[in-house]
Design a protein around this motif. Sequence first.
Motif, PDB file in Angstrom:
ATOM      1  N   UNK A   8      49.012 -12.400  -2.697  1.00  0.00           N
ATOM      2  CA  UNK A   8      47.958 -12.115  -3.672  1.00  0.00           C
ATOM      3  C   UNK A   8      47.162 -10.879  -3.261  1.00  0.00           C
ATOM      4  N   UNK A   9      46.871 -10.768  -1.966  1.00  0.00           N
ATOM      5  CA  UNK A   9      46.168  -9.592  -1.447  1.00  0.00           C
ATOM      6  C   UNK A   9      47.003  -8.341  -1.722  1.00  0.00           C
ATOM      7  N   UNK A  10      48.291  -8.413  -1.439  1.00  0.00           N
ATOM      8  CA  UNK A  10      49.164  -7.260  -1.642  1.00  0.00           C
ATOM      9  C   UNK A  10      49.251  -6.873  -3.110  1.00  0.00           C
ATOM     10  N   UNK A  64      42.334 -12.594   5.558  1.00  0.00           N
ATOM     11  CA  UNK A  64      43.412 -11.670   5.888  1.00  0.00           C
ATOM     12  C   UNK A  64      42.835 -10.335   6.330  1.00  0.00           C
ATOM     13  N   UNK A  65      43.530  -9.712   7.283  1.00  0.00           N
ATOM     14  CA  UNK A  65      43.240  -8.335   7.676  1.00  0.00           C
ATOM     15  C   UNK A  65      44.497  -7.549   7.341  1.00  0.00           C
ATOM     16  N   UNK A  85      43.518 -12.164  -9.086  1.00  0.00           N
ATOM     17  CA  UNK A  85      44.434 -12.774  -8.108  1.00  0.00           C
ATOM     18  C   UNK A  85      43.727 -13.806  -7.231  1.00  0.00           C
ATOM     19  N   UNK A  86      42.444 -14.060  -7.480  1.00  0.00           N
ATOM     20  CA  UNK A  86      41.694 -15.019  -6.681  1.00  0.00           C
ATOM     21  C   UNK A  86      41.369 -14.520  -5.289  1.00  0.00           C
ATOM     22  N   UNK A  88      41.590 -14.947   0.363  1.00  0.00           N
ATOM     23  CA  UNK A  88      42.372 -15.203  -0.841  1.00  0.00           C
ATOM     24  C   UNK A  88      43.386 -16.310  -0.628  1.00  0.00           C
ATOM     25  N   UNK A  89      44.114 -16.614  -1.694  1.00  0.00           N
ATOM     26  CA  UNK A  89      45.064 -17.718  -1.622  1.00  0.00           C
ATOM     27  C   UNK A  89      46.302 -17.421  -0.778  1.00  0.00           C
TER      28      UNK A  89
END
Length: 82
Positions: A60-62, A4-5, A33-34, A55-56
């Motif tokens: 999760x990134x957020x 992700x970007x 959060x993996x 990440x998944x």
Amino acid sequence: MPEFMDVHNSMKGISADDLKAAHEADLAIQGEEGVVFKNAWADPVSGKVFCLSEGPSAEAVQRVHERAGHTADEIHEITTSV
């Protein structure tokens, strides 16, 4: 694992030290959060910060960014690269 970007639009005037501190805040909790944050870049003039992660899910990134105190304005999954 998807990459992700993400983009933060409101960090005008961010210094290298501020960017490092924000990135380290993400790194401190990313495993919960993996997510793995790989790199971060900033343009202090425009206030844009870009983060590359793996990440998944974008959610999760957020969650990591929210908990670290700097919610992303946009998160894009990277589906093609060279």
